[in-house]
Design an enzyme around this catalytic site. Structure first.
Site, PDB file in Angstrom:
ATOM      1  N   LYS A  11     -20.615 -14.190   6.009  1.00  0.00           N
ATOM      2  CA  LYS A  11     -21.002 -13.653   4.694  1.00  0.00           C
ATOM      3  C   LYS A  11     -20.162 -12.410   4.415  1.00  0.00           C
ATOM      4  O   LYS A  11     -20.075 -11.512   5.263  1.00  0.00           O
ATOM      5  CB  LYS A  11     -22.491 -13.309   4.700  1.00  0.00           C
ATOM      6  CG  LYS A  11     -23.086 -13.163   3.327  1.00  0.00           C
ATOM      7  CD  LYS A  11     -23.151 -14.486   2.575  1.00  0.00           C
ATOM      8  CE  LYS A  11     -24.545 -14.929   2.241  1.00  0.00           C
ATOM      9  NZ  LYS A  11     -24.587 -16.299   1.695  1.00  0.00           N
ATOM     10  N   THR A  57     -24.698 -18.729   6.584  1.00  0.00           N
ATOM     11  CA  THR A  57     -24.215 -17.409   6.142  1.00  0.00           C
ATOM     12  C   THR A  57     -25.379 -16.593   5.586  1.00  0.00           C
ATOM     13  O   THR A  57     -25.391 -15.373   5.682  1.00  0.00           O
ATOM     14  CB  THR A  57     -23.074 -17.526   5.107  1.00  0.00           C
ATOM     15  OG1 THR A  57     -23.580 -18.030   3.888  1.00  0.00           O
ATOM     16  CG2 THR A  57     -21.944 -18.400   5.620  1.00  0.00           C
ATOM     17  N   ARG A 176      10.798  16.193  -5.764  1.00  0.00           N
ATOM     18  CA  ARG A 176      10.227  15.070  -6.509  1.00  0.00           C
ATOM     19  C   ARG A 176       8.704  15.086  -6.409  1.00  0.00           C
ATOM     20  O   ARG A 176       8.126  15.815  -5.599  1.00  0.00           O
ATOM     21  CB  ARG A 176      10.777  13.733  -6.005  1.00  0.00           C
ATOM     22  CG  ARG A 176      10.322  13.392  -4.589  1.00  0.00           C
ATOM     23  CD  ARG A 176      10.736  11.986  -4.162  1.00  0.00           C
ATOM     24  NE  ARG A 176      10.244  11.701  -2.807  1.00  0.00           N
ATOM     25  CZ  ARG A 176      10.335  10.543  -2.200  1.00  0.00           C
ATOM     26  NH1 ARG A 176      10.912   9.511  -2.786  1.00  0.00           N
ATOM     27  NH2 ARG A 176       9.846  10.378  -0.977  1.00  0.00           N
ATOM     28  N   GLN A 228       8.314   7.875   5.165  1.00  0.00           N
ATOM     29  CA  GLN A 228       8.400   7.422   6.558  1.00  0.00           C
ATOM     30  C   GLN A 228       8.097   8.576   7.519  1.00  0.00           C
ATOM     31  O   GLN A 228       7.290   8.442   8.447  1.00  0.00           O
ATOM     32  CB  GLN A 228       9.821   6.884   6.842  1.00  0.00           C
ATOM     33  CG  GLN A 228      10.115   5.505   6.286  1.00  0.00           C
ATOM     34  CD  GLN A 228      10.663   5.490   4.864  1.00  0.00           C
ATOM     35  OE1 GLN A 228      10.408   6.402   4.073  1.00  0.00           O
ATOM     36  NE2 GLN A 228      11.388   4.441   4.520  1.00  0.00           N
ATOM     37  N   HIS A 256       5.543   5.616  -7.938  1.00  0.00           N
ATOM     38  CA  HIS A 256       6.653   6.343  -8.582  1.00  0.00           C
ATOM     39  C   HIS A 256       6.246   6.971  -9.919  1.00  0.00           C
ATOM     40  O   HIS A 256       5.456   6.408 -10.675  1.00  0.00           O
ATOM     41  CB  HIS A 256       7.831   5.399  -8.798  1.00  0.00           C
ATOM     42  CG  HIS A 256       8.276   4.700  -7.542  1.00  0.00           C
ATOM     43  ND1 HIS A 256       8.720   5.378  -6.434  1.00  0.00           N
ATOM     44  CD2 HIS A 256       8.320   3.374  -7.223  1.00  0.00           C
ATOM     45  CE1 HIS A 256       9.025   4.499  -5.483  1.00  0.00           C
ATOM     46  NE2 HIS A 256       8.790   3.280  -5.930  1.00  0.00           N
TER      47      HIS A 256
HETATM   48  O1  LIG Z   1      10.158   8.182   0.905  1.00  0.00           O
HETATM   49  C1  LIG Z   1      10.847   7.243   0.486  1.00  0.00           C
HETATM   50  N1  LIG Z   1      11.223   6.253   1.339  1.00  0.00           N
HETATM   51  C2  LIG Z   1      11.978   5.184   0.939  1.00  0.00           C
HETATM   52  O2  LIG Z   1      12.315   4.279   1.755  1.00  0.00           O
HETATM   53  C3  LIG Z   1      12.358   5.128  -0.425  1.00  0.00           C
HETATM   54  N2  LIG Z   1      13.080   4.252  -1.159  1.00  0.00           N
HETATM   55  C4  LIG Z   1      13.101   4.701  -2.443  1.00  0.00           C
HETATM   56  O3  LIG Z   1      13.664   4.101  -3.403  1.00  0.00           O
HETATM   57  N3  LIG Z   1      12.414   5.888  -2.530  1.00  0.00           N
HETATM   58  C5  LIG Z   1      11.949   6.176  -1.295  1.00  0.00           C
HETATM   59  N4  LIG Z   1      11.186   7.201  -0.824  1.00  0.00           N
END
Ligand SMILES: O=c1[nH]c(=O)c2[nH]c(=O)[nH]c2[nH]1
Length: 301
Positions: A11, A57, A176, A228, A256
């Site tokens: 469930k 369930t 940014r 990353q 973005h």
């Molecule tokens: O932090 C980011 N990692 C990316 O791999 C990536 N690729 C992208 O177009 N902008 C960003 N920004």
């Protein structure tokens, strides 16, 4: 010829609310959504129309309510383990029970400068999510996490030095906007049984607090060179803060915000250092994921 190579059933979206009435007159509440999925000696329902081993369930849903009445629901790691353990003890033909508990936020209100005894508000859409898998003779594995935690920083993020070739249009940026909806999970070293989960019960809520604090503070404080790197720093700190966690997973969409060139309007400057008005993009978005493991950690019991 065909064969049933995998099956489970249960469930989903069982909504549960529990109130705890304390001796001092205050009340605590917990609202959650539960999913139970069972595996075992159940194939004949699929292949031979024989339902004798099928724990309906609906029965699974009723069990969630009964267990919520009989046992604590906080921390959700304990409640999910109790449910998983129950299904294995109750039904000898069930071999694996998957239980997911999603906790919805109810934060105690402050009224007249004091915590209110029984009034709460939803002050964020992020969810605490716990997945417990109880396997017969295999102990209990627990994954805890957060999802839906929406964050944005208006500066303090960069992205430059990335690979460039004839397909590249993206300019390098040293300032940014960074926004993401955090999904993170931390995998606990497997537990031998429910008793071991109970022994560790005091670790689950502080781990949740730490993981959220680390995520938010790292996001805010780091001058991020990339999503990353930022997520790696977060995961490293969670591993350092919670010794029983073997590995940490992050999945971060890069949401973005595009500059809008307004030079067509009387030469209005709105790009580069003059950018103030942006167009938030709903799609496509970047999606960056990783798992960071403790060195030498073993995923098995
Ligand atoms: O932090 C980011 N990692 C990316 O791999 C990536 N690729 C992208 O177009 N902008 C960003 N920004």
């Amino acid at each position: 010829m065909s064969t049933l190579s995998y099956a489970r059933y249960g469930k989903d979206n069982v909504r549960v609310y529990k109130v705890t009435r304390n001796d001092d007159g205050t009340q605590d509440v917990c609202e959650m959504t539960v999913c139970t999925l069972l595996e075992g000696d159940i194939a004949e329902s699929w292949t031979k129309s024989d339902n004798k081993n099928i724990v309906a369930t609906d029965t699974q849903k009723q069990t969630v309510y009964v267990m919520a009445k009989l046992h604590p629901v906080n921390p959700p790691e304990l409640f999910a383990s109790i449910l998983g353990d129950h299904f294995l003890n109750q039904y000898s033909h069930i071999h694996v029970a998957h239980v997911t508990v999603t906790v919805h936020k109810w934060t105690r209100m402050e009224v007249d400068g004091k915590p209110h005894p029984h009034s709460f508000l939803r002050d964020g859409e992020e969810k605490r999510v716990v997945e417990a898998v109880a396997g017969r003779g295999q102990g209990i594995t627990i994954k805890s996490g957060v999802k839906g935690l929406l964050v944005l920083k208006s500066t303090g993020s960069q992205f430059w030095g990335f690979h460039r070739d004839e397909y590249t249009r993206l300019p390098e940026v040293w300032d940014r906007i960074l926004s993401t909806e955090v999904e993170a999970q931390w995998n606990w070293r497997p537990f031998h049984d429910l008793d071991e989960v109970k022994k560790e019960v005091a670790a689950f809520n502080p781990a949740w607090d730490e993981a959220k604090k680390i995520t938010l503070e790292t996001f805010a404080k780091e001058n991020s060179p990339s999503v990353q790197n930022t997520m790696y720093l977060m995961a490293e700190q969670i591993l350092a803060a919670v010794p029983r966690v073997d590995n940490v997973e992050y999945s971060l969409p890069n949401k973005h915000y595009f500059e809008v060139d307004l030079s067509w309007f009387n030469g209005l400057k709105n790009t580069g250092k003059d950018a103030e008005v942006y167009a938030p993009q709903s799609d496509p978005n970047g999606l960056i994921q990783c798992t960071v493991a403790r060195k030498g950690a073993s995923p098995k019991l």
